[in-house]
Scaffold this active site. Structure first.
Site, PDB file in Angstrom:
ATOM      1  N   THR A  40      -6.035   2.205   9.206  1.00 61.43           N
ATOM      2  CA  THR A  40      -5.276   3.050   9.511  1.00 61.43           C
ATOM      3  C   THR A  40      -6.091   4.266  10.341  1.00 61.43           C
ATOM      4  OG1 THR A  40      -3.687   2.681   7.881  1.00 61.43           O
ATOM      5  CG2 THR A  40      -3.641   4.664   8.958  1.00 61.43           C
ATOM      6  N   ILE A  82      -1.056  -1.587   7.876  1.00 65.32           N
ATOM      7  CA  ILE A  82      -2.135  -1.455   8.810  1.00 65.32           C
ATOM      8  C   ILE A  82      -3.433  -1.374   7.971  1.00 65.32           C
ATOM      9  CG2 ILE A  82      -2.829  -0.205  10.790  1.00 65.32           C
ATOM     10  CD1 ILE A  82      -0.436   0.986  11.166  1.00 65.32           C
ATOM     11  N   ASP A  83      -4.086  -2.270   7.917  1.00 58.34           N
ATOM     12  CA  ASP A  83      -5.684  -2.081   7.317  1.00 58.34           C
ATOM     13  C   ASP A  83      -6.404  -1.690   8.692  1.00 58.34           C
ATOM     14  OD1 ASP A  83      -7.250  -2.170   5.228  1.00 58.34           O
ATOM     15  OD2 ASP A  83      -8.287  -4.054   6.137  1.00 58.34           O
ATOM     16  N   ASP A  89      -6.086  -3.969   0.575  1.00 58.71           N
ATOM     17  CA  ASP A  89      -7.292  -4.238   1.532  1.00 58.71           C
ATOM     18  C   ASP A  89      -8.047  -5.848   1.763  1.00 58.71           C
ATOM     19  OD1 ASP A  89      -6.908  -1.546   2.594  1.00 58.71           O
ATOM     20  OD2 ASP A  89      -8.305  -0.865   0.706  1.00 58.71           O
ATOM     21  N   GLU A 108       0.718  -1.196  -0.012  1.00 57.46           N
ATOM     22  CA  GLU A 108       0.107   0.153  -0.029  1.00 57.46           C
ATOM     23  C   GLU A 108       1.121   1.142  -0.031  1.00 57.46           C
ATOM     24  OE1 GLU A 108      -2.829   0.465   3.496  1.00 57.46           O
ATOM     25  OE2 GLU A 108      -3.635   2.066   2.429  1.00 57.46           O
ATOM     26  N   ASP A 158      -0.491  -4.949   3.194  1.00 58.38           N
ATOM     27  CA  ASP A 158      -1.261  -3.744   3.756  1.00 58.38           C
ATOM     28  C   ASP A 158      -0.664  -3.678   5.067  1.00 58.38           C
ATOM     29  OD1 ASP A 158      -2.789  -1.801   5.008  1.00 58.38           O
ATOM     30  OD2 ASP A 158      -4.640  -2.558   4.073  1.00 58.38           O
TER      31      ASP A 158
HETATM   32  C1  LIP Z   1      -9.113   0.618   4.770  1.00 56.17           C
HETATM   33  C2  LIP Z   1     -10.109  -0.232   4.282  1.00 56.17           C
HETATM   34  C3  LIP Z   1     -11.468   0.137   4.718  1.00 56.17           C
HETATM   35  C4  LIP Z   1     -11.875   1.440   3.841  1.00 56.17           C
HETATM   36  C5  LIP Z   1     -10.849   2.508   4.356  1.00 56.17           C
HETATM   37  C6  LIP Z   1      -9.482   2.033   4.012  1.00 56.17           C
HETATM   38  P1  LIP Z   1      -6.470   1.226   5.121  1.00 56.17           P
HETATM   39  O1  LIP Z   1      -7.716   0.563   4.403  1.00 56.17           O
HETATM   40  O2  LIP Z   1      -9.928  -1.407   4.744  1.00 56.17           O
HETATM   41  O3  LIP Z   1     -12.210  -0.932   4.291  1.00 56.17           O
HETATM   42  O4  LIP Z   1     -13.156   1.613   4.005  1.00 56.17           O
HETATM   43  O5  LIP Z   1     -11.322   3.625   3.400  1.00 56.17           O
HETATM   44  O6  LIP Z   1      -9.340   1.938   2.675  1.00 56.17           O
HETATM   45  O7  LIP Z   1      -6.464   2.600   4.469  1.00 56.17           O
HETATM   46  O8  LIP Z   1      -6.780   1.461   6.637  1.00 56.17           O
HETATM   47  O9  LIP Z   1      -5.368   0.483   4.964  1.00 56.17           O
END
Ligand code: LIP
Length: 269
Positions: A95, A92-93, A208, A70, A90
């Protein structure tokens, strides 16, 4: 081949655990928050640090493997998936959860391989074994379902209208409830665990959902595009469900739109 896959699996688990420790210990640190595609698309130094940690660690062990990360893509690297062994990362999914110390944080590292054979390819997942052992009670009545979704980080009015229209359709079916963990990876694990019946979102990225796709499919779930076809990894759209009946009911409610693809050339994004 089996030994090799086991080695990759072991390394993926070890590096994901290490990444998780770094993320958890950074929760109490002061965070420098930066933005990417919009004012609410957040990134921190921990995201960047953890991604580098994972890449370095994998490179030492598997020097020929490739990466789609990412934060590397945000920094200008390409997001093209080839047939070469590729780790989709990713760091930190969730964030935004991390920034707000809302503790649904998910750190993800996935390895994906395609072994070409005459007449077709084969994919092996190496991170998704966990859910095979979980027994789930499958519910196929949408009216008793909990559906997970997210608002995402696109604040373009047209996109927000599509998102709200879909949500309105889902809520008024009616369903028992709508939830969102703030991370696609966790939402997909909740589908695999049978805690929610389905998850859908438009606007997510390949990093993601890559881990979640494997976890849902190995748990026996269904994965589709929001218009009902096959999932296209780079299309930024996903429906994951406990079963096909629920998936199709959810799809009927979705007002689809088409964000710029993850693998689009930079000028088209
Ligand atoms: C997040 C996704 C989430 C989405 C957020 C963001 P990140 O990923 O897991 O589903 O709604 O906008 O994309 O940016 O925390 O890796």
């Amino acid at each position: 081949m089996a030994d090799f896959l086991q080695n990759v699996m072991d390394h993926a688990v070890a590096v994901a655990r290490k990444a998780g420790e770094v993320v958890c210990s950074a929760l109490s640190d002061e965070r420098k928050i930066m933005t990417k595609s919009s004012a609410v698309d957040l990134v921190t130094q921990t995201d960047q640090r953890v991604e580098q940690l994972i890449i370095q660690s994998v490179k030492e062990k598997f020097p020929s493997h490739r990466f789609i990360g990412e934060e590397s893509v945000a920094a200008g690297e390409s997001c093209i998936l080839t047939d070469e062994p590729t780790w989709i990362i990713d760091p930190i999914d969730g964030t935004t959860n991390f920034v707000h110390t809302w503790r649904w944080v998910w750190s993800t590292a996935v390895w994906r391989i395609k072994c070409s054979r005459p007449g077709g390819g084969r994919e092996r997942s190496v991170t998704a074994r966990l859910c095979r052992f979980l027994s789930r009670q499958l519910l196929s009545d949408i009216h008793q379902a909990i559906i997970a979704t997210e608002f995402g980080s696109n604040r373009d009015l047209k996109a927000v209208d599509h998102i709200f229209f879909s949500l309105r359709n889902i809520l008024t079916l009616p369903v028992h409830g709508v939830r969102g963990a703030g991370t696609a990876a966790v939402n997909m694990c909740l589908v695999a665990l049978g805690c929610v019946e389905a998850y859908y979102e438009i606007g997510i990225h390949v990093w993601d959902i890559a881990a979640g796709l494997l976890i849902v499919s190995e748990a026996g779930g269904v994965l589709m595009d929001v218009t009902g076809g096959d999932v296209d990894l780079m299309s930024r759209r996903i429906v994951a469900a406990n079963n096909k009946t629920i998936a199709e009911k959810v799809i009927e409610q979705i007002d689809p739109f088409t964000p710029p693809r993850d693998d689009a050339p930079p000028l088209d994004k």
